[in-house]
Design a protein around this motif. Structure first.
Motif, PDB file in Angstrom:
ATOM      1  N   SER A 180       0.952  13.669   3.666  1.00 46.81           N
ATOM      2  CA  SER A 180       0.324  13.045   2.498  1.00 46.81           C
ATOM      3  C   SER A 180       0.403  11.533   2.659  1.00 46.81           C
ATOM      4  N   ILE A 181      -0.492  10.830   1.999  1.00 44.76           N
ATOM      5  CA  ILE A 181      -0.508   9.375   2.163  1.00 44.76           C
ATOM      6  C   ILE A 181       0.755   8.723   1.619  1.00 44.76           C
ATOM      7  N   GLU A 182       1.502   9.427   0.811  1.00 45.14           N
ATOM      8  CA  GLU A 182       2.771   8.873   0.323  1.00 45.14           C
ATOM      9  C   GLU A 182       3.706   8.554   1.476  1.00 45.14           C
ATOM     10  N   ALA A 183       3.567   9.265   2.590  1.00 42.47           N
ATOM     11  CA  ALA A 183       4.424   9.028   3.753  1.00 42.47           C
ATOM     12  C   ALA A 183       4.121   7.695   4.429  1.00 42.47           C
ATOM     13  N   ALA A 184       2.897   7.190   4.264  1.00 46.50           N
ATOM     14  CA  ALA A 184       2.505   5.970   4.982  1.00 46.50           C
ATOM     15  C   ALA A 184       1.994   4.857   4.073  1.00 46.50           C
ATOM     16  N   MET A 185       2.134   5.025   2.770  1.00 48.35           N
ATOM     17  CA  MET A 185       1.639   3.967   1.887  1.00 48.35           C
ATOM     18  C   MET A 185       2.752   2.972   1.578  1.00 48.35           C
ATOM     19  N   ASP A 186       2.344   1.798   1.162  1.00 53.10           N
ATOM     20  CA  ASP A 186       3.277   0.783   0.697  1.00 53.10           C
ATOM     21  C   ASP A 186       3.619   1.138  -0.745  1.00 53.10           C
ATOM     22  N   LYS A 187       4.864   1.558  -0.968  1.00 55.45           N
ATOM     23  CA  LYS A 187       5.267   2.013  -2.302  1.00 55.45           C
ATOM     24  C   LYS A 187       5.674   0.875  -3.228  1.00 55.45           C
ATOM     25  N   ASN A 188       5.766  -0.328  -2.690  1.00 57.67           N
ATOM     26  CA  ASN A 188       6.138  -1.495  -3.497  1.00 57.67           C
ATOM     27  C   ASN A 188       5.142  -2.630  -3.283  1.00 57.67           C
ATOM     28  N   PRO A 189       3.879  -2.387  -3.619  1.00 53.23           N
ATOM     29  CA  PRO A 189       2.885  -3.435  -3.369  1.00 53.23           C
ATOM     30  C   PRO A 189       3.068  -4.619  -4.318  1.00 53.23           C
ATOM     31  N   ILE A 190       2.608  -5.766  -3.873  1.00 48.86           N
ATOM     32  CA  ILE A 190       2.585  -6.947  -4.732  1.00 48.86           C
ATOM     33  C   ILE A 190       1.515  -6.706  -5.791  1.00 48.86           C
ATOM     34  N   VAL A 191       1.876  -6.876  -7.050  1.00 54.87           N
ATOM     35  CA  VAL A 191       0.909  -6.702  -8.136  1.00 54.87           C
ATOM     36  C   VAL A 191       0.817  -7.996  -8.946  1.00 54.87           C
ATOM     37  N   SER A 250      -3.424  -5.813  -6.256  1.00 55.89           N
ATOM     38  CA  SER A 250      -3.775  -5.058  -7.462  1.00 55.89           C
ATOM     39  C   SER A 250      -3.418  -5.827  -8.722  1.00 55.89           C
ATOM     40  N   ILE A 251      -4.236  -5.632  -9.736  1.00 58.57           N
ATOM     41  CA  ILE A 251      -3.931  -6.136 -11.067  1.00 58.57           C
ATOM     42  C   ILE A 251      -3.541  -4.931 -11.912  1.00 58.57           C
ATOM     43  N   ARG A 298       0.951  -4.731 -17.321  1.00 55.87           N
ATOM     44  CA  ARG A 298       2.409  -4.547 -17.308  1.00 55.87           C
ATOM     45  C   ARG A 298       2.907  -3.684 -18.469  1.00 55.87           C
ATOM     46  N   SER A 299       2.225  -3.698 -19.594  1.00 55.69           N
ATOM     47  CA  SER A 299       2.696  -2.919 -20.743  1.00 55.69           C
ATOM     48  C   SER A 299       2.416  -1.425 -20.585  1.00 55.69           C
ATOM     49  N   THR A 300       1.306  -1.079 -19.949  1.00 60.18           N
ATOM     50  CA  THR A 300       0.951   0.341 -19.793  1.00 60.18           C
ATOM     51  C   THR A 300       1.159   0.855 -18.378  1.00 60.18           C
ATOM     52  N   GLY A 301       1.259  -0.061 -17.410  1.00 64.38           N
ATOM     53  CA  GLY A 301       1.377   0.349 -16.010  1.00 64.38           C
ATOM     54  C   GLY A 301       0.056   0.777 -15.407  1.00 64.38           C
ATOM     55  N   LYS A 302      -1.018   0.648 -16.163  1.00 62.24           N
ATOM     56  CA  LYS A 302      -2.335   1.091 -15.699  1.00 62.24           C
ATOM     57  C   LYS A 302      -2.925   0.105 -14.693  1.00 62.24           C
ATOM     58  N   PHE A 303      -3.538   0.667 -13.679  1.00 61.66           N
ATOM     59  CA  PHE A 303      -4.264  -0.107 -12.674  1.00 61.66           C
ATOM     60  C   PHE A 303      -5.564  -0.585 -13.299  1.00 61.66           C
ATOM     61  N   LEU A 304      -5.867  -1.879 -13.147  1.00 64.43           N
ATOM     62  CA  LEU A 304      -7.091  -2.446 -13.722  1.00 64.43           C
ATOM     63  C   LEU A 304      -8.132  -2.768 -12.662  1.00 64.43           C
ATOM     64  N   GLY A 305      -7.680  -3.211 -11.494  1.00 66.29           N
ATOM     65  CA  GLY A 305      -8.607  -3.590 -10.435  1.00 66.29           C
ATOM     66  C   GLY A 305      -7.861  -4.344  -9.347  1.00 66.29           C
ATOM     67  N   ILE A 306      -8.631  -5.009  -8.497  1.00 69.60           N
ATOM     68  CA  ILE A 306      -8.037  -5.768  -7.400  1.00 69.60           C
ATOM     69  C   ILE A 306      -8.602  -7.183  -7.378  1.00 69.60           C
TER      70      ILE A 306
END
Length: 155
Positions: A92-103, A125-126, A129-137
């Motif tokens: 799965s991509i979890e094995a090779a993804m960056d789990k701590n990206p700069i946001v 990524s943007i 912070r209050s919801t943790g939802k991804f908004l865009g890049i």
């Protein structure tokens, strides 16, 4: 001017259940280097890209903080690296993804966003912070385009 003004909101994303091979095909088909990995609630789990994939294939001795600086002495390593890639592609991509990206937060100034882009690369990524939802890049291109729009409007 906040980073959200330079944000790209129509983004190709990946899901954690995809394999590395499937994710590679998505990136290749859209001619992109990296994509966010989002859960079903649109929360950013990490970033998957060819850079994180290459890092995963590197030997541990190279990735360690005080690891090897040069690998010139390694000859004939291509078959070993190809084996590593075949093995990783099925995971799965979890094995090779960056789990701590700069946001970035949506209200961060675009200049601070540009500084982070220069330091950490693109895209960033943007995340709300209050919801943790991804908004865009934000990418180098989107930041520069926003600066040009702002320059044009200020004339």
């Amino acid at each position: 001017m906040p980073c959200i003004d330079a944000m790209v909101d129509k983004v190709v994303s990946l899901t954690p259940d995809q394999t590395v091979e499937e994710a590679m095909k998505v990136l290749e088909s859209h001619s992109i280097r990296k994509a966010p990995v989002l859960d079903k609630d649109n929360v950013l789990l990490g970033m998957f890209g060819f850079d994180s994939l290459l890092e995963e294939m590197l030997p541990t001795a190279v990735k360690m903080l005080e690891g090897l600086d040069r690998l010139d002495f390694v000859r004939g390593a291509k078959p070993d690296i190809a084996r590593r890639l075949r093995s990783i592609k099925a995971q799965s991509i979890e094995a090779a993804m960056d789990k701590n990206p700069i946001v970035l937060s949506p209200d961060l100034s675009v200049w601070e966003g540009i500084r982070k882009l220069a330091k950490h690369g693109s895209p960033l990524s943007i995340v709300d912070r209050s919801t943790g939802k991804f908004l865009g890049i934000v990418t180098e291109q989107s930041a520069i385009a926003e600066l040009e729009r702002d320059e044009y409007q200020s004339r």
